[in-house]
Design a protein around this motif. Structure first.
Motif, short mmCIF file in Angstrom:
data_model
loop_
_atom_site.label_atom_id
_atom_site.label_comp_id
_atom_site.label_asym_id
_atom_site.label_seq_id
_atom_site.Cartn_x
_atom_site.Cartn_y
_atom_site.Cartn_z
N LEU A 1 -4.69 6.58 -17.17
CA LEU A 1 -4.82 6.27 -15.76
C LEU A 1 -3.88 7.15 -14.93
CD1 LEU A 1 -6.02 4.20 -13.69
CD2 LEU A 1 -3.97 2.83 -14.12
N THR A 2 -4.39 7.72 -13.85
CA THR A 2 -3.56 8.52 -12.95
C THR A 2 -3.14 7.66 -11.76
OG1 THR A 2 -5.37 9.33 -11.56
CG2 THR A 2 -4.85 10.61 -13.57
N LEU A 3 -2.13 8.11 -11.07
CA LEU A 3 -1.63 7.38 -9.91
C LEU A 3 -2.71 7.30 -8.83
CD1 LEU A 3 0.59 5.88 -8.43
CD2 LEU A 3 1.55 8.09 -7.76
N ASP A 4 -3.41 8.40 -8.59
CA ASP A 4 -4.47 8.39 -7.58
C ASP A 4 -5.58 7.40 -7.93
OD1 ASP A 4 -3.27 10.18 -5.85
OD2 ASP A 4 -4.27 11.93 -6.70
N GLU A 5 -5.96 7.37 -9.20
CA GLU A 5 -6.98 6.42 -9.64
C GLU A 5 -6.50 4.98 -9.45
OE1 GLU A 5 -9.05 9.04 -13.20
OE2 GLU A 5 -7.40 7.69 -13.69
N ALA A 6 -5.26 4.73 -9.84
CA ALA A 6 -4.71 3.38 -9.71
C ALA A 6 -4.64 2.95 -8.25
CB ALA A 6 -3.33 3.30 -10.36
N ARG A 7 -4.26 3.88 -7.37
CA ARG A 7 -4.23 3.57 -5.94
C ARG A 7 -5.62 3.22 -5.43
NH1 ARG A 7 -0.69 8.70 -4.42
NH2 ARG A 7 1.39 7.81 -4.48
N SER A 8 -6.59 4.10 -5.74
CA SER A 8 -7.94 3.90 -5.22
C SER A 8 -8.60 2.64 -5.80
CB SER A 8 -8.82 5.13 -5.49
OG SER A 8 -9.07 5.28 -6.86
N GLN A 9 -8.17 2.21 -6.97
CA GLN A 9 -8.71 1.00 -7.58
C GLN A 9 -7.94 -0.25 -7.15
OE1 GLN A 9 -8.71 1.70 -11.84
NE2 GLN A 9 -9.91 3.57 -11.61
N GLY A 10 -6.92 -0.08 -6.32
CA GLY A 10 -6.15 -1.23 -5.84
C GLY A 10 -5.26 -1.84 -6.91
N GLY B 1 -7.15 2.40 2.89
CA GLY B 1 -7.64 1.67 1.73
C GLY B 1 -6.59 1.48 0.65
N ASP B 2 -5.51 2.28 0.68
CA ASP B 2 -4.42 2.11 -0.29
C ASP B 2 -3.59 0.90 0.11
OD1 ASP B 2 -5.23 4.42 -1.55
OD2 ASP B 2 -3.52 5.63 -0.93
N TYR B 3 -2.96 0.30 -0.87
CA TYR B 3 -2.08 -0.84 -0.61
C TYR B 3 -0.64 -0.37 -0.40
CZ TYR B 3 -5.66 -4.26 -1.68
OH TYR B 3 -6.78 -5.03 -1.64
N VAL B 4 0.00 -0.99 0.58
CA VAL B 4 1.42 -0.78 0.84
C VAL B 4 2.06 -2.16 0.98
CG1 VAL B 4 1.14 1.48 1.92
CG2 VAL B 4 1.06 -0.55 3.34
N GLN B 5 3.31 -2.23 0.61
CA GLN B 5 4.02 -3.50 0.69
C GLN B 5 4.80 -3.54 1.99
OE1 GLN B 5 6.90 -4.33 -2.42
NE2 GLN B 5 5.87 -6.29 -2.75
N GLY B 6 4.56 -4.58 2.77
CA GLY B 6 5.24 -4.72 4.05
C GLY B 6 6.67 -5.17 3.88
#
Length: 108
Positions: free
Chosen positions: A22-31, A94-99
């Motif tokens: 798994l790549t970081l970009d894939e993990a980001r896009s998959q949430g 669409g990427d998740y960020v922590q507030g």
């Protein structure tokens, strides 16, 4: 002969597992992961593959932050926080960020 075939199959199997990691970009896009203001990626999914990726990425980031801190004579935590701000700001829609409150937000 049998040993060579088994060795070759094992080598191909190991290569395939590495190639399919798994790549970081894939993990980001998959949430599966999100960026945090602390400068580190955090898991949203708790599966083994995601947790291994998070560990690997954060280890590399820690090393990079330490090098920058040493070169600029500042605290590594300060470098990480500055990077975290930029990473959260630059996250794709669409990427998740922590507030600040610790809750996950999907970037608009």
């Amino acid at each position: 002969m049998k040993k060579r075939v088994i060795s070759a199959l094992l080598a191909v199997g190991l290569f395939s597992a590495t190639a399919q990691a798994l790549t970081l970009d894939e993990a980001r896009s998959q949430g599966r992961v999100g960026e945090t203001l602390s400068g580190y990626v955090a898991p949203i999914s708790q599966d083994k593959e995601t947790l291994a990726l998070v560990e690997r990425i954060n280890k590399a980031r820690t090393e990079s932050y330490q090098q920058l801190a040493d070169r600029n004579n500042i605290a590594v935590d300060d470098v990480a926080r500055m990077a975290g701000q930029k990473l959260v700001e630059r996250a794709k829609p669409g990427d998740y960020v922590q507030g600040i409150n610790g809750k996950w937000l999907k970037k608009p």
